[in-house]
Design an enzyme around this catalytic site. Structure first.
Site, mmCIF file in Angstrom:
data_model
loop_
_atom_site.group_PDB
_atom_site.id
_atom_site.type_symbol
_atom_site.label_atom_id
_atom_site.label_comp_id
_atom_site.label_asym_id
_atom_site.label_seq_id
_atom_site.Cartn_x
_atom_site.Cartn_y
_atom_site.Cartn_z
ATOM 1 N N LYS A 76 2.697 -3.170 6.583
ATOM 2 C CA LYS A 76 2.949 -3.387 5.150
ATOM 3 C C LYS A 76 4.435 -3.169 4.835
ATOM 4 O O LYS A 76 5.037 -3.926 4.076
ATOM 5 C CB LYS A 76 2.074 -2.450 4.312
ATOM 6 C CG LYS A 76 0.583 -2.789 4.333
ATOM 7 C CD LYS A 76 0.293 -4.111 3.639
ATOM 8 C CE LYS A 76 -1.187 -4.434 3.554
ATOM 9 N NZ LYS A 76 -1.440 -5.779 2.986
ATOM 10 N N TYR A 133 -0.927 0.151 10.225
ATOM 11 C CA TYR A 133 -1.155 -0.579 8.968
ATOM 12 C C TYR A 133 0.009 -0.365 8.008
ATOM 13 O O TYR A 133 0.576 -1.311 7.463
ATOM 14 C CB TYR A 133 -2.468 -0.072 8.352
ATOM 15 C CG TYR A 133 -2.785 -0.618 6.982
ATOM 16 C CD1 TYR A 133 -3.370 -1.864 6.830
ATOM 17 C CD2 TYR A 133 -2.527 0.127 5.831
ATOM 18 C CE1 TYR A 133 -3.686 -2.363 5.576
ATOM 19 C CE2 TYR A 133 -2.842 -0.360 4.574
ATOM 20 C CZ TYR A 133 -3.420 -1.611 4.448
ATOM 21 O OH TYR A 133 -3.728 -2.093 3.205
ATOM 22 N N SER A 184 0.839 -1.201 0.000
ATOM 23 C CA SER A 184 0.000 0.000 0.000
ATOM 24 C C SER A 184 0.868 1.242 0.000
ATOM 25 O O SER A 184 1.979 1.234 0.543
ATOM 26 C CB SER A 184 -0.851 -0.026 1.273
ATOM 27 O OG SER A 184 -1.401 1.236 1.540
#
Lengths: 327, 327
Positions: free
Chosen positions: B155, B151, B127
């Site tokens: 990632k 998050y 992402s």
């Protein structure tokens, strides 16, 4: 203040503790207790005999991190790791010690804080091995971390964890990306980077040293004294000015092997230089050619971290700290 | 060829499987078996009824990764994750699913390869959340990953693992940093990014949509069709040309909210545009102001990844793929 050094039996750990003993006020607040941990029991410095605890403990084993953190140290200096060569040779051990051990430590701090408010300063020894070729001429503070070793990968992952745990308010962390330490005291070792120190340290005491690479090899250095200074500064600085980017490339000296030798000649004469024996080693040359050569460590310098500006200084520090001031 | 899609019940997973069903040759080799896994049992597409297996499995639970990998898929497309908002709200769950689940998958592949030679292609959905402010005007391929969410941290860590496991020869991995997918099909949701899709999708079917930000907000987009195309291309491309830097920022379209609305006007007329109701929301404005706005995704473009170049295309793709070609 309670200070904990994990990896206290290593070279930087021992020098850091010596410095705290010599300058008890260097962290800005009185040290009321000191915990020294390592996989082997670290030496207990005489100056701290009444307030220090030494512990043989392996951070990567179940429960060790919780045991360390249950004493709620105010400053945790995490230097423990297995080195690059070993992390590459033993994939499982590298990830277990360098990644899982560090993550267990961070988690233990978070869990302790869930129990009762706790926000220690956490200083993590990272490495320029988080970077991988090809490099720009100078690696800036916003260059990406694309390590080409498992060791560098483990350090880069811990940096990301440190930044996230800090951002979430679980601790107040700073990642310290160390240059190659030179002159590394002690015996010559088989690390591929050993010769950078060997070609100065051995001739300074009248012994021969082997140079396996060309004099035009450039690398990035700081003295052991600077390395200790980085952690002292990071332990006492105002972290409010850093922002969320908590991993800092430390300042250092970009120098050629030839410049090391010129400085040796100025300080110890041609007789010392003549003790350097050239024995080109293609394996070491290949390894070294993948290493970073120069950085623009602007952020760390602006935040008050300092290092040497020439090799004469690096050699003089070695003579002062290791050779009683005399060549 | 055995293809495994983990996270196959999600939006991209379903569209990817639909595309494989519609164009069976798209991966360059015949698909002999297909495993579709997700925490809920994914739908079984009729075209694959004879060769597909569907599995309800949670990658983050003990033994799940080994169970998946024991069938030795040739291509593993790993789309499973909990989303940004949930990873921020539930720290433990975010690390468990997004980091530990992925690491368990990578480890299971490595262990399988220790048993018997195995080198699958592994595609990991990353992402642009791996980046954090402040940004340069365009984020280049060598900009550092300093995420400002858990998050994004998870990632970025998985990207580092993927590169190291690939470098060590445990699998042949590519990390695919997805732009914001627009027009996201389905119902309006409460994701902070939802409005980018809502203000087109709802008016195209005569319904009202809310715009919580200014028209000058810029962001980075690709269509669901492009997202599927990234994985198809990554599954079949020659990875020999990538080198060790295996995580790629995908191409996309940098566009203003105002440009979305202009494209809507061109394609569906002012009547559609008049269904957009402006309701400024300071919370959403603050979240969105931290997001990346533009990239120079040169490496991925040079490696043959492609995306849309204007919002008219993005809207037309939605009309073709979701509305039967008619507004």
């Amino acid at each position: 203040m309670h200070v904990m050094v994990i990896g206290a039996a290593g070279m930087i750990g021992r020098k850091l503790v010596e410095r705290l003993a010599a300058e008890p006020g260097s962290l800005g607040r009185e040290i009321a207790s000191l915990t020294l941990a390592d996989v082997v029991e670290p030496p207990l410095p005489p100056a701290f005999s009444s307030l220090a605890t030494t512990l043989a403990i392996d951070l990567s084993t179940e429960g060790s991190a919780e045991r360390l953190i249950s004493s709620r140290p105010d400053v945790i200096i995490h230097l423990a790791a297995i080195v690059s060569g070993e992390a590459e040779a033993d994939f499982d051990k590298g990830y277990l010690v360098n990644l899982d051990g560090t993550r267990a430590l961070f988690e233990a701090i978070r869990r302790e804080g869930e129990r009762e408010r706790y926000l220690p300063r956490v200083l993590f020894a990272s490495s320029i091995a988080v970077f991988g070729q090809p490099f720009p001429e100078k690696i800036g503070d916003e260059f990406f971390t694309t390590p080409l070793t498992s060791y560098g990968t483990q350090k880069a992952i811990c940096e990301l964890l440190l930044a996230d745990y800090t951002r979430r308010g679980f601790f107040d962390g700073i990642g310290i990306r160390l240059p190659t330490i030179c002159i590394r005291p002690g015996k010559p070792n088989k690390a591929a980077s050993g010769f950078f120190s060997n070609i100065l340290r051995e001739p300074l005491v009248g012994q021969e040293a082997i140079l396996p690479v060309d004099e035009k090899v450039r690398h990035w250095f700081a003295s052991p004294r600077s390395a200790v200074g980085f952690f002292i500064h990071a332990a006492r600085m105002d972290t409010g000015v850093i922002g969320p980017r908590r991993n800092l490339t430390m300042p250092g000296l970009s120098a050629l092997v030839g410049e090391e030798i010129e400085a040796l000649a100025r300080i110890a004469g041609q007789k010392a230089v003549s003790l350097i024996r050239r024995e080109p080693d293609p394996v070491i040359q290949t390894i070294v050619s993948g290493w970073a050569t120069d950085f623009d460590a602007r952020r760390a310098r602006e935040l008050g971290f300092t290092a040497e500006s020439n090799f004469d200084e690096i050699i003089r520090i070695h003579i002062e700290d290791e050779l009683g001031g005399r060549v």
